[in-house]
Design an enzyme around this catalytic site. Structure first.
Site, PDB file in Angstrom:
ATOM      1  N   HIS A 265       0.838  -1.205   0.000  1.00  0.00           N
ATOM      2  CA  HIS A 265       0.000   0.000   0.000  1.00  0.00           C
ATOM      3  C   HIS A 265       0.872   1.254   0.000  1.00  0.00           C
ATOM      4  O   HIS A 265       0.678   2.165  -0.823  1.00  0.00           O
ATOM      5  CB  HIS A 265      -0.918  -0.026   1.219  1.00  0.00           C
ATOM      6  CG  HIS A 265      -1.734   1.211   1.423  1.00  0.00           C
ATOM      7  ND1 HIS A 265      -3.085   1.268   1.147  1.00  0.00           N
ATOM      8  CD2 HIS A 265      -1.402   2.458   1.892  1.00  0.00           C
ATOM      9  CE1 HIS A 265      -3.543   2.479   1.418  1.00  0.00           C
ATOM     10  NE2 HIS A 265      -2.534   3.218   1.883  1.00  0.00           N
ATOM     11  N   GLU A 266       1.826   1.330   0.926  1.00  0.00           N
ATOM     12  CA  GLU A 266       2.670   2.521   1.017  1.00  0.00           C
ATOM     13  C   GLU A 266       3.547   2.673  -0.224  1.00  0.00           C
ATOM     14  O   GLU A 266       3.775   3.789  -0.703  1.00  0.00           O
ATOM     15  CB  GLU A 266       3.523   2.484   2.283  1.00  0.00           C
ATOM     16  CG  GLU A 266       2.731   2.462   3.590  1.00  0.00           C
ATOM     17  CD  GLU A 266       1.727   3.597   3.722  1.00  0.00           C
ATOM     18  OE1 GLU A 266       1.892   4.637   3.059  1.00  0.00           O
ATOM     19  OE2 GLU A 266       0.750   3.440   4.479  1.00  0.00           O
TER      20      GLU A 266
ATOM     21  N   HIS B  61       1.538   4.247  -2.958  1.00  0.00           N
ATOM     22  CA  HIS B  61       1.556   5.710  -2.848  1.00  0.00           C
ATOM     23  C   HIS B  61       2.821   6.261  -3.494  1.00  0.00           C
ATOM     24  O   HIS B  61       2.770   7.209  -4.286  1.00  0.00           O
ATOM     25  CB  HIS B  61       1.531   6.133  -1.377  1.00  0.00           C
ATOM     26  CG  HIS B  61       0.184   6.103  -0.735  1.00  0.00           C
ATOM     27  ND1 HIS B  61      -0.959   6.591  -1.346  1.00  0.00           N
ATOM     28  CD2 HIS B  61      -0.208   5.672   0.500  1.00  0.00           C
ATOM     29  CE1 HIS B  61      -1.991   6.445  -0.533  1.00  0.00           C
ATOM     30  NE2 HIS B  61      -1.564   5.887   0.587  1.00  0.00           N
TER      31      HIS B  61
ATOM     32  N   HIS C  95      -5.743   7.265  -2.519  1.00  0.00           N
ATOM     33  CA  HIS C  95      -6.641   6.248  -1.978  1.00  0.00           C
ATOM     34  C   HIS C  95      -7.853   6.044  -2.880  1.00  0.00           C
ATOM     35  O   HIS C  95      -8.280   6.955  -3.594  1.00  0.00           O
ATOM     36  CB  HIS C  95      -7.112   6.639  -0.576  1.00  0.00           C
ATOM     37  CG  HIS C  95      -6.045   6.524   0.464  1.00  0.00           C
ATOM     38  ND1 HIS C  95      -5.697   7.562   1.290  1.00  0.00           N
ATOM     39  CD2 HIS C  95      -5.231   5.492   0.806  1.00  0.00           C
ATOM     40  CE1 HIS C  95      -4.726   7.172   2.095  1.00  0.00           C
ATOM     41  NE2 HIS C  95      -4.424   5.920   1.820  1.00  0.00           N
TER      42      HIS C  95
END
EC number: 3.4.24.-
Length: 497
Positions: free
Chosen positions: A214-215, A218, A224
């Site tokens: 997830h990070e 980014h 998101h």
């Protein structure tokens, strides 16, 4: 009543603020107090100016049909990064994003003007893109443990294997990712060209596979899922249960701040918020899925969804790496790492995505089931009935396909299962994922017997089931039959094609 003052944070470094900055601006961080305060001020000021426009939105109760969904008791066993980041929330956007000044100004303009018009979820500023011809360099903080590093390496390898981006460890390269043990789980969005290196905080509790990917997503350039301008078509955001000072975390993304990828909304995207994020009453949802059956899919951090893989490949035009595109079945895409094969949704394998995966669970009786016009029954099982150890971070899987003749659809229902004993939100022990045919999207996750005898209809002529086992053995019974199709022959269930 809604008070404007809750969005304004005075620029005085009290103890909580100092603590937040100490967690973010660790010794190695090239960012600064001045920059963080400036960016915080830009967002705070925008919400202060926008307050008259949002009065009346607060306190609206969710529709009864959404509020009454039963997914069992709340799972309080593991902390989500929205909770792990509580100490730094005043300096992050949407809990785990560090904005740069340009991004903050774009978002502030959208906040003040209500400027939302497109399905956007990735960066548009090409200066924040990484190059597909040069590796994304990275460095590990010496404060990370060997276990942290091993976990994060798996996440790096995932994005290396599932896109045309490449990663290389180099402690001296310019514009590298500095994988840090700074407080909380967070990242900048996209390449930060004005920094010698940019931090990605993936220390203890933030280094699980789902959170680390997830990070990194980014850092690759993605916002998101619930930031999409069209999110209100898919989820209900209950502002009456959101901490007022955290309402800015539910800002929809500005049209000029994110890339239009024409991707469908995916409740199971690894970029979707946890459904209790920033709740006043932590026993009640702040985000509710409008589509029946998908509440448990939101906030999953098992792994990126196939739509996340497609998104990264689209953003970086990975298909251009292959002169000829493969004809992939079941929503697969050409593998930019090997142009002679397809990259498949998890429910399929094979060069063209038309085979059943063998599964990793012991005693898996995975099978391809042929539907006829009569109801058929099948008893599924997977897992070790003598095993009573558990791990919520590592799961095993078993797969089943139900197929009908071309031009027909499938009616499907679950008829027997011991799921009542393990019924819990997020389904941490055992669960069943049901995908009715949109194989490029995450399916419905269930572990409660409330699903029993509900009849579901496939999109086309196939249904994929996945058993997810982290504890003991999963058993369930299903019934299925083929029915005449109500859809045109040209219908394509793959939303990304």
């Amino acid at each position: 009543m809604f008070f404007p003052v809750v969005f304004f944070i005075p620029f005085v470094l009290g103890a909580p603020t100092q603590k937040a900055l100490e967690k973010i601006l660790v010794d190695n961080n090239p960012d600064s107090v001045t920059n963080r305060e400036k960016i915080r001020g830009i967002i705070d000021k925008a919400f202060e100016n926008r307050v008259p426009r949002v009065q009346g939105r607060q306190g609206v109760a969710p529709p009864v049909t959404f509020a009454a969904l039963n997914y069992g008791p709340k799972n309080n066993q593991t902390k989500k990064f929205e909770e792990l980041n509580q100490d730094i929330n005043e300096y992050t956007f949407e809990s785990d994003i560090m904005l740069n000044e340009k991004q903050a100004k774009h978002i502030a303009t959208a906040i003040e003007n209500g400027n939302y018009r497109s399905k956007r979820q990735a960066i548009v500023d090409t200066t924040n893109f990484w190059s597909v011809s040069v590796p994304i360099f990275y460095q590990f903080d010496t404060k990370l443990s060997a276990t942290n590093i091993a976990n994060v390496r798996k996440a790096i390898q995932f994005w290396n294997d599932n896109s045309c981006l490449s990663f290389k460890e180099d402690n001296n390269a310019k514009n590298r990712l500095f994988l840090s043990s700074a407080g909380g789980c967070w990242s900048y969005v996209g390449k930060q060209v004005d920094m010698p290196y940019q931090m990605v905080s993936v220390g203890p509790n933030c280094d699980t596979f789902g959170t680390a990917t997830h990070e990194l997503m980014h850092a690759i350039g993605f916002w998101h899922q619930q930031s999409r301008a069209d999110r209100d078509n898919y989820v209900y955001v209950d502002f009456s249960n959101i901490i007022p000072s955290q309402a800015y975390n539910f800002q929809k993304m500005a049209v000029d701040q994110a890339q239009l990828l024409n991707l469908p909304y995916d409740y199971g995207s690894v970029m979707q918020y946890y459904p209790y994020a920033f709740a006043v009453d932590s026993s009640k949802y702040t985000i509710l899925a409008k589509e029946n059956g998908f509440q448990n899919s939101m906030g999953q951090r098992e792994a990126p969804a196939f739509s996340d893989i497609i998104g990264v490949n689209k953003l970086y035009n990975c298909t251009s790496q292959c002169k000829i595109q493969m004809k992939c079945s079941n929503c697969g895409i050409t593998d930019s790492r090997n142009c002679n094969q397809c990259k498949c949704p998890r429910y399929f394998t094979g060069a063209s995505c038309d085979s059943l995966p063998s599964g990793t669970a012991p005693n898996c009786n995975g099978a391809v089931l042929q539907a006829t016009s009569s109801w058929e029954t099948f008893d599924a099982k997977a897992g070790d009935p003598s095993s009573f150890s558990s791990s919520t971070d590592n799961s095993t899987n078993c797969y089943w396909h139900i197929k009908a003749p071309e031009g027909q659809q499938i009616e499907f229902k679950m008829t027997k299962t011991p799921l009542a004993a393990i019924c819990m939100q997020e389904c941490p022990w055992q669960s069943i994922e049901v995908n009715l045919g949109k194989f490029d999207l995450f399916g419905m996750i269930t572990c409660c017997d409330t699903i029993l005898n509900q009849v579901f209809t496939s999109e086309l002529n196939m249904i994929a089931l996945r058993g997810i086992i982290r504890y003991n053995q999963l058993t369930f019974s299903i019934q299925y039959r083929a029915v005449p199709s109500s859809k045109p022959a040209s219908t394509n269930a793959c939303l990304n094609q």
